[in-house]
Each structure stands twice: as structure tokens, then as C-alpha cells.
Design a protein around this motif. Structure first.
Motif, PDB file in Angstrom:
ATOM      1  N   PHE A   1       0.870  -1.174   0.000  1.00  0.00           N
ATOM      2  CA  PHE A   1       0.000   0.000   0.000  1.00  0.00           C
ATOM      3  C   PHE A   1       0.910   1.227   0.000  1.00  0.00           C
ATOM      4  O   PHE A   1       2.114   1.131   0.248  1.00  0.00           O
TER       5      PHE A   1
ATOM      6  N   ALA B   1      -9.400   3.130  -0.231  1.00  0.00           N
ATOM      7  CA  ALA B   1      -9.334   1.717   0.149  1.00  0.00           C
ATOM      8  C   ALA B   1     -10.138   0.828  -0.785  1.00  0.00           C
ATOM      9  O   ALA B   1     -11.242   1.180  -1.199  1.00  0.00           O
TER      10      ALA B   1
ATOM     11  N   SER C   1      -4.664   1.873  -0.447  1.00  0.00           N
ATOM     12  CA  SER C   1      -4.509   0.474  -0.011  1.00  0.00           C
ATOM     13  C   SER C   1      -3.930  -0.455  -1.072  1.00  0.00           C
ATOM     14  O   SER C   1      -3.363  -1.491  -0.721  1.00  0.00           O
TER      15      SER C   1
END
Length: 431
Positions: free
Chosen positions: A147, A185, A160
């Protein structure tokens, strides 16, 4: 600081996110659109590649690196930062993609150009681009997967990439992210947790034992990068419990990845590293044969069981697995084991619904083999793991997931007081 998604917005392919900070333009991933979105690979990026200052790649899957050669084809000439493992795997992935594309949107010269601009960036090293600083954290999804942490203008962004399934044995667990002003994310499995990994392995071994004992073939559609090798690892570590049978890795690409793995030892879990330190390769179980040539692959269809066959493609979109299914699904002694995601509307989903027959390569094939779906082998974090990873982060923007799955995850994040939204293609989000 702003982040602008140019792919994987309310969908699971085409990851590419442009970070604007400190007067710099940094592209986080440059992935290919796949499946029904494939035609979009020929469309403009939505930004000028010549104006990008740097590219950071989180891992080597095609939906995160597959448009990189196109970026160079359209004028980008800057550095591409990745871990060494990602760089080595990406070379295999891009060269294979070029071979199988029906309508190529880049050429071998573009792949060569892209690979020539790779620069190593390992976990915890800080890359300084003027007033902007970037670093990789351990994502646990592929060897070398990461990430991204970006700091600039007094703000912190975390992207992420794809987060791994922490229950699995082959790779390290994902590291927790630092507290950030915004986390971009993934939410691939935002709607559900995975079945426990140990239960999945136990069921897999039971299927193998039963099928091989009755002289059947175990047919396993596998992705060439990571999933095929993970299944080989399970066969290596538990093979002593199974009837003796040959194991065929019927995928030249997976064979290339397998040959690369001894060079990537430090990117694996401590458990896997221990095998290598003892002089053993835990991805090469007894009886393994890598099938290179098409004729040898066809010969497996004529050969009697018992045997285990791992072949691509993992989602039955083509490849050698289709020939094995065409010849093997009509035999009740055989077993088809899905160890990866099967998209709605695809052949895999049709088979899982258990019709009397399925059409494969233009032929009606009776479906008499047993069919098993083992979701616990997923390489992505499940819902519970995503919630744990995002614990305490005040603002979350969700990408890389079908809309209903992102909404399910978003609802749970909102219930515990986090500000959450779904990314939209081309719409910038202030950090």
C-alpha cells in the motif's frame, strides 16, 4: 493534496489514481480494464501522460499494471517505482498479456520501454519528490505487494492497493496503515468475510483424497500469479496425507512465476522462508510436472486418473482449463474445484448452478463431475479484515469493488462514525 480516480471506481479493474500534491502529479497504479470493460483500454486516460512526474505500482496483477505500456506509448518517460518482486513479476505478466490480447493497445516495444524505467522502492524507504514524500507498506496480497503512504502539504493519504487475506500461510499479513487524513481503500469483498482458511484447506484435502482414491482427476482453474503457487504450497505441506498421484501445472506462465519464486524468498512469510533456508522449495510438491507444450496438455485429457491438474484461466475466460473441462466434466469420478472468484454471467457461475450440461468450446458437455467452491483461498481481505485495517481512520473513499459490495462496507464504516464515500471516475477528492 487531491486524489483523482481514473479506474476501479465502482468496479474491480483498471486501478489508476492520480495524486496531485506539492506541485507534483503522481500516478498510483496503471491497471488494465478487464471483462466487459475491456474496450476502455483503448480510450484516453483522462489525463495527459506527459504531465505525470512519477508512477508507483502497488503489485503486479494486470488490473493494476496492465496499462503501463500504454502510458509510455502515449508519451510518459518518467520513473516507475515498485518493489523488486513486483518488477520481476510484472515483466512476466505484461509479456503474457501481449500474447493473449485480441486487440492489443500496446506493443512489445512499449513493454520494453516501461520495464526500462523501473526503479526499486522497498518497504519503509521514503521517496522524496520535492515537497511530497511517498513510501510502501506491506499489503500481503502478492509477493512484493504494497500500500502507499503519501505525505505533503501537511496532509497524509493512504492508498490500499489490494490487501491480502491475513489467514493464509504463504505471505506476510498486511501491515496496519498510519493514521491518515484520507484512505483510498479497496472493497472487493466488502460485503462478506471469507470462510476460515483452515476449514478451506481441510475441505480441499478431503476432496483430493476422495477423488484421487477413486481414480479421478481433480481439475483446478487457477490464476498464474500467486493462486497456482499457493495451491502447490498446500499440496507440498499436506501431500503426505493424500493418495500418490501426479500433479500437473498446465500453465507456462504459472511455470515462469514458479521458477521466479526462489529469487523472491524475502517477500514470503517466515514459514515459507524457513523451508527455503532448509534447502527445500515448498512450491514444488512431490510428483509435480510443469506442462509447457500444447500437445503435452492435450495428452492429459487422454491419460487415465488419478491426477491433479492446475490450469488457467482462473475465471474460465479461456486457456487450457477449458479443454480439461470439456473432456473431464462428464466423468462422475472427477472433481472441479474453484479456488478463485467466478464472475456473474461467466462459465464458472453457470457450472456452479449445476445444470445437466454446459456448453464448452462449442460442445454440450454433460455435468457429472462433482463441483466445489472454496472461497477461503481468496487473495483479498474479507469484510472483517477490511474493517480492522480501516479502524480509526476518519475519512475513507472506497474503490476497487462492485458498487453493492462497496455500499455494504461503507454502511458498516459509517455506523462506527467514519466519513465514507464511493469514488467516481475523474472526480477529484481533497485530502
Amino acid at each position: 493534496m487531491r486524489i483523482v480516480p481514473f479506474g476501479a471506481a465502482r468496479e474491480v479493474t483498471g486501478s489508476a489514481h492520480l495524486l496531485l500534491a506539492g506541485g507534483r502529479r503522481v500516478l498510483l497504479d496503471c491497471g488494465m480494464f478487464q471483462g466487459k470493460e475491456e474496450a476502455r483500454n483503448h480510450a484516453p486516460f483522462g489525463f495527459d501522460p506527459k504531465e505525470v512526474d512519477a508512477v508507483l505500482l502497488t503489485h503486479a496483477h494486470l488490473d493494476h499494471v496492465g496499462r503501463l505500456p500504454k502510458l509510455f506509448r502515449e508519451g510518459y518517460r518518467g520513473p516507475v517505482y515498485a518493489t523488486r518482486a513486483t518488477a520481476l513479476l510484472m515483466e512476466i505478466v505484461l509479456e503474457d498479456a501481449l500474447k493473449v490480447m485480441d486487440e492489443p493497445f500496446f506493443g512489445p516495444e512499449d513493454v520494453e520501454e516501461a520495464l526500462g524505467h523501473l526503479r526499486p522502492l522497498e518497504y519503509g524507504e521514503w521517496l522524496r519528490l520535492g515537497a511530497l514524500s511517498l513510501a510502501f507498506g506491506q499489503a500481503g496480497h502478492l509477493p512484493g505487494s504494497a500500500f502507499v503512504v503519501a505525505q505533503g502539504e501537511g496532509r497524509t493519504l493512504v492508498y490500499s492497493g489490494d490487501l491480502g487475506n491475513r489467514e493464509k500461510d504463504v505471505l506476510p499479513d498486511p501491515s496496519l496503515p498510519p493514521l491518515a487524513d484520507l484512505v483510498l481503500a479497496e472493497g472487493t469483498y466488502g460485503d462478506r468475510p471469507h470462510r476460515p482458511y483452515r476449514e478451506t484447506v481441510r475441505e480441499f484435502l478431503e476432496i483430493l483424497e476422495k477423488t484421487l482414491s477413486q481414480g479421478g482427476k481433480v481439475l483446478i482453474p487457477t490464476f498464474a500469479v500467486e493462486r497456482a503457487q499457493e495451491i502447490l504450497y498446500v499440496l507440498y505441506t499436506h501431500g503426505h496425507r493424500l493418495p500418490r498421484a501426479p500433479i500437473y501445472l498446465d500453465s507456462p506462465m504459472a511455470g515462469r512465476v514458479l521458477a521466479l519464486y526462489p529469487r523472491l524468498v524475502r517477500y514470503f512469510s517466515e514459514e515459507v522462508q524457513a523451508h527455503f533456508l532448509q534447502g527445500k522449495n515448498p512450491f514444488r510438491p512431490a510428483g509435480l510436472e510443469v506442462v509447457e507444450h500444447t500437445e503435452a496438455s492435450k495428452a492429459l485429457n487422454r491419460a487415465p486418473g488419478p491426477m491433479v491438474v492446475l490450469a488457467g484461466s482462473g475465471m474460465l475466460a479461456g486457456g487450457r482449463i477449458l479443454h480439461h473441462l470439456k473432456h473431464g466434466l462428464s466423468d462422475p469420478r472427477n472433481a472441479l474445484v474453484f479456488v478463485g472468484y467466478q464472475p456473474r454471467g461467466g462459465l464458472g457461475a453457470e457450472i456452479i448452478a449445476r445444470p445437466p450440461a454446459v456448453r464448452i468450446l462449442g460442445e454440450e458437455v454433460p455435468l457429472r463431475a462433482s463441483v466445489h467452491t472454496l472461497g477461503g483461498f481468496s487473495g483479498h481481505a474479507g469484510q472483517d479484515e477490511l474493517l480492522d485495517w480501516l479502524q480509526g481512520e476518519p475519512r475513507v473513499v472506497l474503490v476497487h469493488g462492485e458498487e453493492e459490495k462497496l455500499l455494504a462496507l461503507g454502511k458498516l464504516l459509517a455506523l462506527r462514525g467514519q466519513e465514507v464515500s464511493l469514488a467516481r471516475f475523474g472526480e477529484g477528492v481533497p485530502v
